[in-house]
Design a protein around this motif. Structure first.
Motif, PDB file in Angstrom:
ATOM      1  N   ASP A  29       0.857  -1.165   0.000  1.00 29.56           N
ATOM      2  CA  ASP A  29       0.000   0.000   0.000  1.00 29.56           C
ATOM      3  C   ASP A  29       0.901   1.224   0.000  1.00 29.56           C
ATOM      4  OD1 ASP A  29      -1.797   1.985   0.366  1.00 29.56           O
ATOM      5  OD2 ASP A  29      -2.697   1.185   2.201  1.00 29.56           O
ATOM      6  N   ASP A  30       0.915   1.929  -1.114  1.00 26.37           N
ATOM      7  CA  ASP A  30       1.819   3.071  -1.239  1.00 26.37           C
ATOM      8  C   ASP A  30       1.185   4.375  -0.796  1.00 26.37           C
ATOM      9  OD1 ASP A  30       3.827   1.517  -2.174  1.00 26.37           O
ATOM     10  OD2 ASP A  30       3.357   1.804  -4.285  1.00 26.37           O
ATOM     11  N   GLY A  31       0.109   4.255  -0.017  1.00 29.61           N
ATOM     12  CA  GLY A  31      -0.496   5.464   0.526  1.00 29.61           C
ATOM     13  C   GLY A  31      -1.688   5.913  -0.276  1.00 29.61           C
ATOM     14  N   SER A  32      -2.378   6.876   0.246  1.00 31.00           N
ATOM     15  CA  SER A  32      -3.552   7.428  -0.427  1.00 31.00           C
ATOM     16  C   SER A  32      -3.574   8.919  -0.224  1.00 31.00           C
ATOM     17  CB  SER A  32      -4.828   6.791   0.123  1.00 31.00           C
ATOM     18  OG  SER A  32      -4.958   7.085   1.495  1.00 31.00           O
ATOM     19  N   GLY A  33      -4.380   9.552  -1.027  1.00 31.14           N
ATOM     20  CA  GLY A  33      -4.494  10.993  -0.921  1.00 31.14           C
ATOM     21  C   GLY A  33      -5.414  11.504  -1.990  1.00 31.14           C
ATOM     22  N   THR A  34      -5.332  12.759  -2.282  1.00 33.35           N
ATOM     23  CA  THR A  34      -6.174  13.359  -3.313  1.00 33.35           C
ATOM     24  C   THR A  34      -5.294  14.038  -4.323  1.00 33.35           C
ATOM     25  OG1 THR A  34      -6.361  15.406  -2.057  1.00 33.35           O
ATOM     26  CG2 THR A  34      -8.064  13.742  -1.693  1.00 33.35           C
ATOM     27  N   GLY A  35      -5.832  14.211  -5.484  1.00 34.45           N
ATOM     28  CA  GLY A  35      -5.080  14.880  -6.533  1.00 34.45           C
ATOM     29  C   GLY A  35      -5.860  14.851  -7.817  1.00 34.45           C
ATOM     30  N   GLY A  36      -5.555  15.722  -8.725  1.00 34.37           N
ATOM     31  CA  GLY A  36      -6.242  15.795  -9.997  1.00 34.37           C
ATOM     32  C   GLY A  36      -5.720  14.756 -10.959  1.00 34.37           C
ATOM     33  N   ALA A  37      -6.649  14.156 -11.738  1.00 37.15           N
ATOM     34  CA  ALA A  37      -6.255  13.162 -12.726  1.00 37.15           C
ATOM     35  C   ALA A  37      -5.791  13.823 -14.004  1.00 37.15           C
ATOM     36  CB  ALA A  37      -7.446  12.251 -13.023  1.00 37.15           C
ATOM     37  N   THR A  38      -4.879  13.159 -14.686  1.00 37.90           N
ATOM     38  CA  THR A  38      -4.465  13.633 -15.991  1.00 37.90           C
ATOM     39  C   THR A  38      -5.647  13.591 -16.938  1.00 37.90           C
ATOM     40  OG1 THR A  38      -2.265  12.756 -15.604  1.00 37.90           O
ATOM     41  CG2 THR A  38      -2.853  13.257 -17.887  1.00 37.90           C
ATOM     42  N   ASN A  39      -5.842  14.638 -17.729  1.00 33.64           N
ATOM     43  CA  ASN A  39      -6.997  14.712 -18.604  1.00 33.64           C
ATOM     44  C   ASN A  39      -6.909  13.703 -19.735  1.00 33.64           C
ATOM     45  OD1 ASN A  39      -8.200  16.763 -17.171  1.00 33.64           O
ATOM     46  ND2 ASN A  39      -7.242  18.396 -18.370  1.00 33.64           N
ATOM     47  N   GLY A  40      -8.097  13.234 -20.162  1.00 30.16           N
ATOM     48  CA  GLY A  40      -8.184  12.446 -21.380  1.00 30.16           C
ATOM     49  C   GLY A  40      -7.631  11.049 -21.291  1.00 30.16           C
ATOM     50  N   ILE A  41      -7.841  10.326 -20.172  1.00 28.49           N
ATOM     51  CA  ILE A  41      -7.394   8.952 -20.085  1.00 28.49           C
ATOM     52  C   ILE A  41      -8.316   8.090 -20.962  1.00 28.49           C
ATOM     53  CG2 ILE A  41      -6.960   7.017 -18.538  1.00 28.49           C
ATOM     54  CD1 ILE A  41      -5.156   9.446 -18.123  1.00 28.49           C
ATOM     55  N   THR A  42      -7.736   7.383 -21.907  1.00 29.14           N
ATOM     56  CA  THR A  42      -8.532   6.585 -22.834  1.00 29.14           C
ATOM     57  C   THR A  42      -9.042   5.314 -22.160  1.00 29.14           C
ATOM     58  OG1 THR A  42      -7.276   7.408 -24.710  1.00 29.14           O
ATOM     59  CG2 THR A  42      -8.529   5.378 -25.048  1.00 29.14           C
ATOM     60  N   ILE A  43     -10.344   5.060 -22.320  1.00 34.00           N
ATOM     61  CA  ILE A  43     -10.969   3.863 -21.772  1.00 34.00           C
ATOM     62  C   ILE A  43     -11.058   2.815 -22.866  1.00 34.00           C
ATOM     63  CG2 ILE A  43     -13.067   2.919 -20.739  1.00 34.00           C
ATOM     64  CD1 ILE A  43     -13.635   5.746 -19.671  1.00 34.00           C
ATOM     65  N   SER A  44     -10.513   1.637 -22.617  1.00 36.30           N
ATOM     66  CA  SER A  44     -10.521   0.593 -23.655  1.00 36.30           C
ATOM     67  C   SER A  44     -10.659  -0.786 -23.019  1.00 36.30           C
ATOM     68  CB  SER A  44      -9.234   0.650 -24.485  1.00 36.30           C
ATOM     69  OG  SER A  44      -8.105   0.529 -23.651  1.00 36.30           O
ATOM     70  N   ASN A  45     -11.840  -1.043 -22.490  1.00 35.34           N
ATOM     71  CA  ASN A  45     -12.110  -2.343 -21.856  1.00 35.34           C
ATOM     72  C   ASN A  45     -12.729  -3.350 -22.807  1.00 35.34           C
ATOM     73  OD1 ASN A  45     -11.185  -1.929 -19.236  1.00 35.34           O
ATOM     74  ND2 ASN A  45     -13.029  -0.837 -18.656  1.00 35.34           N
ATOM     75  N   SER A  46     -12.822  -3.023 -24.079  1.00 32.99           N
ATOM     76  CA  SER A  46     -13.604  -3.844 -24.985  1.00 32.99           C
ATOM     77  C   SER A  46     -12.956  -5.187 -25.291  1.00 32.99           C
ATOM     78  CB  SER A  46     -13.857  -3.095 -26.293  1.00 32.99           C
ATOM     79  OG  SER A  46     -12.624  -2.714 -26.883  1.00 32.99           O
ATOM     80  N   THR A 494      -2.922   4.266  -3.836  1.00 32.77           N
ATOM     81  CA  THR A 494      -1.924   3.776  -4.785  1.00 32.77           C
ATOM     82  C   THR A 494      -1.492   2.385  -4.341  1.00 32.77           C
ATOM     83  OG1 THR A 494      -1.138   5.997  -5.309  1.00 32.77           O
ATOM     84  CG2 THR A 494       0.355   4.173  -5.779  1.00 32.77           C
ATOM     85  N   VAL A 495      -1.495   1.447  -5.287  1.00 30.85           N
ATOM     86  CA  VAL A 495      -1.235   0.042  -4.975  1.00 30.85           C
ATOM     87  C   VAL A 495      -0.181  -0.493  -5.934  1.00 30.85           C
ATOM     88  CG1 VAL A 495      -2.240  -2.265  -4.817  1.00 30.85           C
ATOM     89  CG2 VAL A 495      -3.608  -0.258  -4.202  1.00 30.85           C
ATOM     90  N   THR A 496       0.784  -1.230  -5.402  1.00 31.16           N
ATOM     91  CA  THR A 496       1.754  -1.936  -6.239  1.00 31.16           C
ATOM     92  C   THR A 496       1.317  -3.387  -6.394  1.00 31.16           C
ATOM     93  OG1 THR A 496       3.591  -0.538  -5.499  1.00 31.16           O
ATOM     94  CG2 THR A 496       4.155  -2.660  -6.473  1.00 31.16           C
ATOM     95  N   GLN A 497       1.178  -3.829  -7.640  1.00 32.60           N
ATOM     96  CA  GLN A 497       0.825  -5.222  -7.911  1.00 32.60           C
ATOM     97  C   GLN A 497       2.083  -6.064  -7.726  1.00 32.60           C
ATOM     98  OE1 GLN A 497      -2.371  -6.042  -8.613  1.00 32.60           O
ATOM     99  NE2 GLN A 497      -1.938  -8.226  -8.593  1.00 32.60           N
ATOM    100  N   SER A 498       2.326  -6.459  -6.489  1.00 30.79           N
ATOM    101  CA  SER A 498       3.594  -7.080  -6.133  1.00 30.79           C
ATOM    102  C   SER A 498       3.634  -8.574  -6.408  1.00 30.79           C
ATOM    103  CB  SER A 498       3.886  -6.831  -4.652  1.00 30.79           C
ATOM    104  OG  SER A 498       2.850  -7.352  -3.846  1.00 30.79           O
ATOM    105  N   SER A 499       2.453  -9.185  -6.707  1.00 29.54           N
ATOM    106  CA  SER A 499       2.397 -10.627  -6.896  1.00 29.54           C
ATOM    107  C   SER A 499       1.148 -10.970  -7.689  1.00 29.54           C
ATOM    108  CB  SER A 499       2.387 -11.335  -5.542  1.00 29.54           C
ATOM    109  OG  SER A 499       1.308 -10.870  -4.764  1.00 29.54           O
ATOM    110  N   LYS A 500       0.937 -12.261  -7.899  1.00 27.94           N
ATOM    111  CA  LYS A 500      -0.244 -12.688  -8.643  1.00 27.94           C
ATOM    112  C   LYS A 500      -1.525 -12.165  -8.011  1.00 27.94           C
ATOM    113  CE  LYS A 500      -0.148 -15.204 -11.551  1.00 27.94           C
ATOM    114  NZ  LYS A 500      -0.049 -14.972 -12.993  1.00 27.94           N
ATOM    115  N   VAL A 501      -1.617 -12.282  -6.694  1.00 30.85           N
ATOM    116  CA  VAL A 501      -2.767 -11.756  -5.961  1.00 30.85           C
ATOM    117  C   VAL A 501      -2.267 -10.799  -4.896  1.00 30.85           C
ATOM    118  CG1 VAL A 501      -4.728 -12.320  -4.498  1.00 30.85           C
ATOM    119  CG2 VAL A 501      -4.106 -13.860  -6.373  1.00 30.85           C
ATOM    120  N   THR A 502      -2.638  -9.536  -5.027  1.00 32.15           N
ATOM    121  CA  THR A 502      -2.194  -8.510  -4.088  1.00 32.15           C
ATOM    122  C   THR A 502      -3.374  -8.089  -3.220  1.00 32.15           C
ATOM    123  OG1 THR A 502      -0.507  -7.665  -5.582  1.00 32.15           O
ATOM    124  CG2 THR A 502      -1.336  -6.150  -3.913  1.00 32.15           C
TER     125      THR A 502
END
Length: 505
Positions: A29-46, A494-502
């Motif tokens: 767990d790399d901590g949490s907080g608030t902050g603005g997201a970068t604009n225009g993140i493309t969504i592509s779950n198809s 913020t989370v680091t995917q440190s293994s198969k199941v985190t």
């Protein structure tokens, strides 16, 4: 399954994660907080990955259920009205028909007979006794019975019910039946034997006494439109099994929508709108050494709402191979007694008081879009007690008061279970440190635990979880955004995917 909520709360009040295996691995767990997201993140779950399908692939083929493989060479016509008109070419050759006060009784000892019903009666019925299988043609008939079933088939033989194209047919039974100590009579359309429905017409059924459409054997739907406008018990009920190849179903019931009491349910295709008090679709017999009440969904479109029961339930195994399934249930949205297998399709399973997807045994996902929304702690998005939770493909998102943890030793796709405060009716957005989107979803309810898994999760990468923000130029499946652009939002964790199941707490 239905469990006393107060007992569950006492036993599990201190538990947030319900582990499915003993090889869970803690993440970073790399901590949490608030902050603005970068604009225009493309969504592509198809595009999603798919592992090798598991579970049941049965379709229930039976050549004997095809009307084309049977011959019905003689037609007997019964026309209801102010008087009843009967045309019986077999009057002296094995078919006897009597009528009394609007009630018609057919007795037959011969084969290859079709009975065609038409006309209207507000106080009548038709009852069949037949030693052979027969065809029952509904050709624009409306039957209301004031003291029993509208259609009562006292024959254990196969009956081919043909709902004629471009016709509307209506069957309504009485709220109170006249006593009959020797015969079953359990619904508006009742049969002792098998019922096989075909034709492209419409059948409207009101079951005021008990069930709407019911067989003491099995029921198969091949085509047609079936509107069960009310049922005092189940809308469609079979003692043995139910198979749906296609058709349109609009169902309301005081108990279950579609129930196989002692057998299985296979749905290959069709369009289903089910709004019931108890379970939407249920293979409900408790398992023993001789009966296996499984449910298999190979396709179709489902919109299921329950006010007290579960959305789809199997007392044994439940397999979903394809289809578009939207469930809003009071109890578990999807539940099985032994195992759940999800191999494809688009699934939205939300419970207002219990788990989204609950297996009392193992839980396996190999493909599809799978959204599971549970209620407050201890209820979960995905729950399989302490059994194996295997993920080899698909896109999974679970929200609730906790979650079972995927089993890393058998899973081939990465997954994470994260403690995060999710706000109702707010966007949940996950992306990696390079601003590549993983999941964007409009959460319908508040949650404290998030499970997510997809091919986009890579071991060693850092992922940011955002709340709020906006989406534009989008397509979505019940809040899961499949394309478009995401902007804004506040950083939750913020989370680091440190293994198969985190897992992070």
């Amino acid at each position: 399954m239905k469990y006393p909520l107060n007992l569950i709360a006492i036993l599990l009040s201190s538990v947030l994660f319900v582990g499915c295996s003993k090889d869970d691995i803690e993440g970073t767990d790399d901590g949490s907080g608030t902050g603005g997201a970068t604009n225009g993140i493309t969504i592509s779950n198809s595009t999603i990955t798919s592992g090798t399908a598991e579970g049941n692939t049965a379709k229930g083929e039976d050549s004997e259920d095809l009307i084309a493989n049977s011959t019905f060479s003689t037609t007997v016509k019964i026309v209801f009205g102010s008087t009843i008109t009967i045309t019986n070419p077999l009057e002296n050759a094995g078919v006897t028909i009597t009528q009394s006060n609007g009630d018609v009784v057919v007795q037959s000892t011969v084969s290859e007979v079709a009975y065609e019903l038409s006309g209207t009666t507000t106080n009548g019925s038709v009852k069949f006794y037949s030693e052979k299988k027969f065809e029952l043609v509904l050709n624009g008939v409306s039957i209301t019975n004031n003291d029993g079933p509208a259609v009562n088939i006292q024959s254990g033989k196969r009956v081919f019910v043909v709902v004629n194209d471009n016709t509307t047919n209506t069957l309504t039974d009485a709220a109170t039946y006249a006593a009959n100590a020797t015969e079953d009579q359990k619904g508006a359309l009742f049969s002792e034997g098998q019922l096989i429905f075909s034709g492209n017409g419409t059948l409207n059924v009101a079951g005021k006494n008990k069930h709407g459409i019911v067989s003491d054997d099995y029921i198969r739907f091949i085509a047609g439109t079936y509107n069960v406008t009310e049922a005092a018990s189940d809308a469609i009920h079979a003692n043995d099994y139910i198979i749906v190849d296609n058709g349109t179903f609009n169902i309301k019931a005081t108990s279950d929508g579609i129930e196989a009491d002692e057998g299985h349910i296979i749905i290959n295709d069709g369009n289903f709108t089910i709004n019931v008090l108890d379970d939407g679709i249920a293979a409900s017999y408790d398992t023993d050494t001789t009966i296996d009440p499984y449910v298999v969904i190979n396709g179709g479109t489902f919109n299921i709402t329950t006010t007290e029961g579960e959305g789809i339930e199997s007392k044994s195994t439940l397999t979903i191979n394809n289809g578009t399934i939207i469930i809003n249930a009071y109890d578990d949205a999807i539940n099985a007694g032994k195992a759940i297998y999800i191999n494809g399709g688009k699934i939205y399973a939300k419970s207002s008081s219990n788990d989204g997807i609950d297996s009392n045994g193992t839980l396996t996902v190999t493909g599809g879009y799978v959204i599971a929304i549970g209620a407050r702690q201890p209820e979960t998005g995905f729950d399989c007690d302490n059994n194996t939770f295997k993920i080899t493909g698909g896109l999974l998102l679970g929200l609730g008061g906790g979650s079972s943890t995927p089993t890393s030793s058998v899973s081939t796709q990465n997954a994470a279970v994260v403690t995060a405060s999710v706000t109702a009716n707010s966007l949940l957005h996950i992306r990696d440190a390079d601003n590549n989107e993983v999941i964007t979803f409009l959460a319908p309810a508040a949650a404290t635990t998030v499970l997510y898994s997809s091919a986009k999760l890579t071991t060693g990468k850092v992922y940011n979880i955002y709340s709020g923000g906006a989406v534009s130029n989008t397509t979505d499946f019940n809040g899961l955004y499949l394309s478009g652009s995401y902007t804004g939002g506040s950083l939750l964790k913020t989370v680091t995917q440190s293994s198969k199941v985190t897992t992070t707490r």
